[in-house]
Each structure stands twice: as C-alpha cells, then as structure tokens.
Scaffold this motif. Structure first.
Motif, PDB file in Angstrom:
ATOM      1  N   PHE A  41       0.786  -1.134  -0.041  1.00  0.00           N
ATOM      2  CA  PHE A  41      -0.146  -0.478   0.066  1.00  0.00           C
ATOM      3  C   PHE A  41       0.806   1.354  -0.079  1.00  0.00           C
ATOM      4  CE2 PHE A  41      -2.028  -3.499   2.207  1.00  0.00           C
ATOM      5  CZ  PHE A  41      -3.336  -3.035   1.094  1.00  0.00           C
ATOM      6  N   SER A  42       2.028   1.676  -0.121  1.00  0.00           N
ATOM      7  CA  SER A  42       2.550   2.200  -0.159  1.00  0.00           C
ATOM      8  C   SER A  42       4.811   1.703   0.221  1.00  0.00           C
ATOM      9  CB  SER A  42       3.139   3.274   1.635  1.00  0.00           C
ATOM     10  OG  SER A  42       3.337   3.479   2.022  1.00  0.00           O
ATOM     11  N   SER A  43       5.348   2.525  -0.721  1.00  0.00           N
ATOM     12  CA  SER A  43       6.835   2.316   0.147  1.00  0.00           C
ATOM     13  C   SER A  43       7.465   2.363   1.103  1.00  0.00           C
ATOM     14  CB  SER A  43       7.250   2.815  -1.388  1.00  0.00           C
ATOM     15  OG  SER A  43       6.851   4.499  -1.224  1.00  0.00           O
ATOM     16  N   GLN A  44       6.971   3.006   2.115  1.00  0.00           N
ATOM     17  CA  GLN A  44       6.944   3.900   3.201  1.00  0.00           C
ATOM     18  C   GLN A  44       6.154   1.618   4.678  1.00  0.00           C
ATOM     19  OE1 GLN A  44       6.172   7.421   4.371  1.00  0.00           O
ATOM     20  NE2 GLN A  44       6.618   7.690   2.399  1.00  0.00           N
ATOM     21  N   ASN A  45       7.309   1.194   4.902  1.00  0.00           N
ATOM     22  CA  ASN A  45       6.998   0.038   5.235  1.00  0.00           C
ATOM     23  C   ASN A  45       5.676   0.496   6.473  1.00  0.00           C
ATOM     24  OD1 ASN A  45       7.067  -2.785   6.211  1.00  0.00           O
ATOM     25  ND2 ASN A  45       8.323  -2.054   8.150  1.00  0.00           N
ATOM     26  N   GLU A  46       6.153   1.332   7.684  1.00  0.00           N
ATOM     27  CA  GLU A  46       5.120   1.607   8.051  1.00  0.00           C
ATOM     28  C   GLU A  46       3.668   1.708   7.938  1.00  0.00           C
ATOM     29  OE1 GLU A  46       6.446   3.737  11.263  1.00  0.00           O
ATOM     30  OE2 GLU A  46       4.255   4.624  12.218  1.00  0.00           O
ATOM     31  N   LYS A  47       3.823   2.985   7.090  1.00  0.00           N
ATOM     32  CA  LYS A  47       2.020   2.887   7.005  1.00  0.00           C
ATOM     33  C   LYS A  47       1.668   1.794   5.934  1.00  0.00           C
ATOM     34  CE  LYS A  47       1.993   7.869   4.433  1.00  0.00           C
ATOM     35  NZ  LYS A  47       2.121   8.337   3.140  1.00  0.00           N
ATOM     36  N   ASN A  48       2.883   0.951   4.972  1.00  0.00           N
ATOM     37  CA  ASN A  48       2.373  -0.188   4.389  1.00  0.00           C
ATOM     38  C   ASN A  48       1.575  -1.362   5.268  1.00  0.00           C
ATOM     39  OD1 ASN A  48       1.751  -1.982   2.121  1.00  0.00           O
ATOM     40  ND2 ASN A  48       4.487  -2.943   2.967  1.00  0.00           N
ATOM     41  N   GLN A  49       2.261  -0.983   6.415  1.00  0.00           N
ATOM     42  CA  GLN A  49       2.222  -2.337   7.338  1.00  0.00           C
ATOM     43  C   GLN A  49       0.370  -1.607   8.266  1.00  0.00           C
ATOM     44  OE1 GLN A  49       3.107  -5.180   8.494  1.00  0.00           O
ATOM     45  NE2 GLN A  49       4.507  -5.767   7.549  1.00  0.00           N
ATOM     46  N   LYS A  50       0.645  -0.743   8.550  1.00  0.00           N
ATOM     47  CA  LYS A  50      -0.474  -0.161   9.296  1.00  0.00           C
ATOM     48  C   LYS A  50      -1.790  -0.311   8.285  1.00  0.00           C
ATOM     49  CE  LYS A  50       0.023   3.536  12.026  1.00  0.00           C
ATOM     50  NZ  LYS A  50       0.068   4.738  12.374  1.00  0.00           N
ATOM     51  N   THR A  51      -1.552  -0.265   7.102  1.00  0.00           N
ATOM     52  CA  THR A  51      -2.975  -0.513   6.071  1.00  0.00           C
ATOM     53  C   THR A  51      -3.581  -1.987   5.807  1.00  0.00           C
ATOM     54  OG1 THR A  51      -2.425   1.889   5.095  1.00  0.00           O
ATOM     55  CG2 THR A  51      -3.363   0.539   3.390  1.00  0.00           C
ATOM     56  N   GLY A  52      -2.420  -2.707   5.778  1.00  0.00           N
ATOM     57  CA  GLY A  52      -3.017  -3.578   5.311  1.00  0.00           C
ATOM     58  C   GLY A  52      -2.947  -4.351   6.767  1.00  0.00           C
ATOM     59  N   GLN A  53      -2.904  -4.115   8.119  1.00  0.00           N
ATOM     60  CA  GLN A  53      -3.118  -4.588   9.218  1.00  0.00           C
ATOM     61  C   GLN A  53      -5.107  -4.423   9.402  1.00  0.00           C
ATOM     62  OE1 GLN A  53      -0.233  -3.823  12.319  1.00  0.00           O
ATOM     63  NE2 GLN A  53       0.792  -4.877  11.440  1.00  0.00           N
ATOM     64  N   PHE A  54      -4.703  -2.540   8.664  1.00  0.00           N
ATOM     65  CA  PHE A  54      -5.832  -2.070   9.108  1.00  0.00           C
ATOM     66  C   PHE A  54      -7.528  -2.334   8.132  1.00  0.00           C
ATOM     67  CE2 PHE A  54      -9.598   0.838   7.723  1.00  0.00           C
ATOM     68  CZ  PHE A  54     -10.214   1.506   8.770  1.00  0.00           C
ATOM     69  N   TYR A  55      -7.095  -3.209   7.256  1.00  0.00           N
ATOM     70  CA  TYR A  55      -8.081  -4.369   5.722  1.00  0.00           C
ATOM     71  C   TYR A  55      -8.015  -5.857   6.500  1.00  0.00           C
ATOM     72  CZ  TYR A  55      -9.251  -0.309   3.925  1.00  0.00           C
ATOM     73  OH  TYR A  55      -9.817   1.560   4.364  1.00  0.00           O
ATOM     74  N   GLY A  56      -7.061  -6.486   7.465  1.00  0.00           N
ATOM     75  CA  GLY A  56      -6.936  -7.549   8.530  1.00  0.00           C
ATOM     76  C   GLY A  56      -6.332  -8.279   6.972  1.00  0.00           C
TER      77      GLY A  56
END
Ligand SMILES: NC(=O)c1ccc[n+]([C@@H]2O[C@H](COP(=O)([O-])OP(=O)(O)OC[C@H]3O[C@@H](n4cnc5c(N)ncnc54)[C@H](O)[C@@H]3O)[C@@H](O)[C@H]2O)c1
Length: 384
Positions: A41-56
C-alpha cells in the motif's frame, strides 16, 4: 472445476490517507464480489503495515514492494486475480508490467504511463497474455454518461458538429507564482515532473475530458493546438486546447486547477445537427438533452426513460444521488465480470465489458504529448 463466483484482488498504493485507493476499495466493496487479500500500500514500511493490518490482510501478504507481491502472488494457488494500481503516475508502467508478466489482470489509474511506447508495450503484453486491463477513467462509469453515448449512437442529436468541454478546479490556485508550503504539501507529486510526467493539469484532468468525450461520441482528437500556463511552476496548472477530430469536426477543451470557485467542474457539451447533450459531473444523475426546436428535456437516472447499459447499473433508487464511488463501482462491475468470465471459461456479452481499457490509456498518453508539444511550439497544430 467448480465455477468461481468471487474474485481476490490486491492493491499497490492506496495507504490510509491517500486519495484514490480508498475510493477503489469502497467501489469494489459496493459490487460485493471481490475481496482484498494482498497489498503493497506504500513504499514506506510503517504506512504499508498499518494499512494492511487495518484491512485484515494476512502478514504474509503485506508485501514490502510490488515486485515481491507480483512474484509471490503468482506462485500461490489462491493468488490474486487482479491488482489495482493506485500509485503516482511515474510508477504505473513498471508496476503494471510486473503484474501482467505474472499473469495477473490489471486495473490501473490514469494517466496510464509516461510515454506512448511504454503504453503500447503494456497493451501488447496484455494482448499476448489475454489479460484484462482497465484504465479507471472515472467519468465513463456514470450511468448518465453511458446514456449520453447511447443517445448519440442512435443519432438523437444528429451529426456532431461541435464539442465544448471543460474541467475546472481551484485547488492549486495558491501555486500561482511558484507555490507555498501549505498547498505544495498536498500536491507535491502532481507538480513534480519526475513523479507526474510532462504535464500536471492536462495529465490529471485534461485526459478525463479527452476520454469522456471519446467514450460518448467515438471521436478521438486527430490534431490539437494548445496553450498551457505554468504560472511559475515546472508543470502546467491551466490549459486551453483546440481539437480537431478524425472527421474534421472541431472542439474546445479547457482544463484548469486555478479557477476560483470551481471544485470538480467537469462539463461535457456535445452539439449535433439535430440537438445537443450536456452532462455536468457535479450533478451527475441528470442529463440535459435538447432536440432542435424543442424544449430542453432533463433525463433522470434510475427512471423508466433510461435504457441500455445505464438502466442496468442502478445501485439505489432514483432520487438518491449516485456519485463518484458508484461510477468507479460501475467500471469495476464491467471489469470484474470480464475477469470472472475468463476464469470460468465463459464468454459473456461483450457489451457487459463496458470499461475503458489499456488502448484508451495509450490514447490519453498520446493526447498529453501532443498537447505539450503544441504549447511548446506556440500553439501550433500537432498530430495526436
Ligand atoms: N480516476 C480519477 O478520477 C483519479 C482521481 C485521483 C487520482 N487519480 C490517479 O490515481 C493515482 C494516485 O493518486 P492519489 O491522488 O491517490 O495519490 P496519493 O498521493 O494520495 O496516493 C498515492 C499512494 O501510492 C503510494 N505509493 C507511492 N509509491 C508507491 C510504490 N512504489 N509502491 C507502493 N505504494 C506506493 C503512496 O504511499 C500513497 O498511498 C495517480 O495516478 C492519479 O492520477 C485518478
């Protein structure tokens, strides 16, 4: 093998807080036939993780880059059927190519890519691999735009004699004179040639005019004569474009991000020998039709006077406004139907696959290049 009724999809870009990725997710959800199961979802790891986790999304399917995602999803038995590419323009080509090569269907944001050659390469790969490739030109998803197309095809307004279309916004008005910190923050990649390409305003919204007019009328620009205004920025914020179509008819396209008081003012007016049609995206559930010598008629979405594709695409009863997300849902409806039919080995009615594809994306890139070249040559006519 058992027929599939649901699809699995992944997304590249569209982290929480990004603009269009969320619209794509909500639009697909409206269709209720596909599940988001993977993403970068992002090339920035933290944003990517947060988004992925938000959508399960399972941890093993939140990927650190799109290359890994394409490769790993290709290898999985339950890999994604299609990917949505909702990243800034500069990355579309390489991401789309990676997924096509992995045998995965693609829905990609516009403008398709930077160069015509890149676009044609994507077109070729999709064709060779028999993969569906949607370019999400939003406005062709609206039912009333589809109805306009149908009326024009039936000859209701006669031969087209003139086109007048505008897409006026004001959100970059503070960039006049080189930009300030506040708005530059919002628009940073769009006004950066490295991320946006050779044009900002024409690439961002002028391509929507070109595509919507082409969809409604079948008319593609053959030549353009254009003046772009940058007002101290690297890329254009305003464009006035004279168009000549393949049949010799002329039109005017005006797009701008510096018109105070205009938010998302896409207005398409098609004039024919027997009448005219006008569609206004800020009031998208209505279509104004005037037959020569008759009082103007307003057609309403979702009512008995609407026929064809437009009649099939109602999510909610007439009078309840259907807006942008519904238009995207209609695009996904058609695209996902084709993907599903392909997977199930079925050949549906081609008319149901009514979405703009990679060749329309290539047309958009050609249009951008011709417009920029014309402006550089002092508004000379340039072949598209
Ligand atoms: N069809 C339309 O009406 C419409 C409307 C808005 C934007 N767009 C298009 O959508 C695209 C995105 O625009 P936006 O406004 O959502 O931008 P945005 O800046 O809000 O979002 C871009 C997203 O991409 C992510 N990203 C960037 N590089 C990445 C990479 N290499 N890998 C994974 N993720 C990456 C960012 O983290 C962010 O989440 C653009 O091409 C734009 O032209 C189309």
């Amino acid at each position: 093998m058992e027929k599939r009724s649901r699809l699995r999809y992944g997304m590249v870009g569209g982290s929480l807080g990004a603009f269009i990725g969320g619209v794509h997710r909500r639009a697909i959800a409206l269709e209720e036939t596909a599940d988001l199961v993977a993403g970068c979802f992002s090339s920035q790891n933290e944003k990517n993780q947060k988004t992925g986790q938000f959508y399960g999304i399972g941890q093993d399917r939140i990927y650190k880059n799109y290359q890994e995602m394409a490769q790993k999803e290709k290898e999985r038995e339950d890999g994604i059927d299609f990917v949505c590419i909702v990243t800034p323009n500069a990355t579309h080509y390489e991401i789309a190519k990676a997924f096509l090569e992995a045998g995965i269907h693609v829905a990609c944001e516009k403008p398709l890519c930077f160069t015509v050659e890149e676009g044609q390469e994507l077109e070729q790969i999709a064709k060779e691999k028999k993969l569906c490739f949607a370019v999400t030109y939003t406005y062709t998803g609206y039912g009333m735009v589809k109805f306009a197309k149908e009326l024009i095809e039936k000859g209701e307004i006669g031969q087209i004699v003139n086109v007048n279309a505008e897409y006026l916004q004001d959100w970059l008005i503070d960039e006049i004179g080189g930009g300030d910190q506040t708005t530059t923050k919002m628009s940073v990649w769009r006004t950066d040639p490295e991320k946006s390409g050779i044009s900002n305003c024409v690439g961002d919204i002028g391509t929507h005019i070109e595509d919507t007019v082409a969809y409604m009328t079948g008319l593609h620009p053959k030549k353009v004569a254009a003046v772009l205004d940058c007002y101290g920025m690297d890329l254009d914020l305003n464009a006035n474009i004279l168009v000549e179509y393949e049949n010799g008819v002329h039109g005017v396209y005006s797009c701008s991000q510096v018109c105070a008081g205009h938010l998302n003012g896409l207005v398409i007016r098609i004039f024919g020998s027997e009448g005219s049609i006008e569609w206004v995206q800020e009031d998208p559930n209505y279509l104004k039709v005037t037959r020569k010598g008759q009082p103007t008629q307003i057609y309403n979405r979702g009512t008995g006077c609407i026929t064809g594709m437009a009649a099939k695409l109602n999510h909610i009863p007439s009078g309840h406004p259907e807006g942008l997300t519904y238009a995207f849902a209609n695009i996904y409806h058609a695209f996902m139907q084709e993907v599903l039919d392909q997977i199930n080995g079925e050949t549906g009615d081609g008319q149901d696959y009514d979405y703009q594809d990679v060749s329309d994306g290539v047309m958009g890139v050609k249009f951008i290049h011709a417009v920029v070249e014309s402006s550089q040559k002092g508004a000379a006519w340039v072949e598209v």
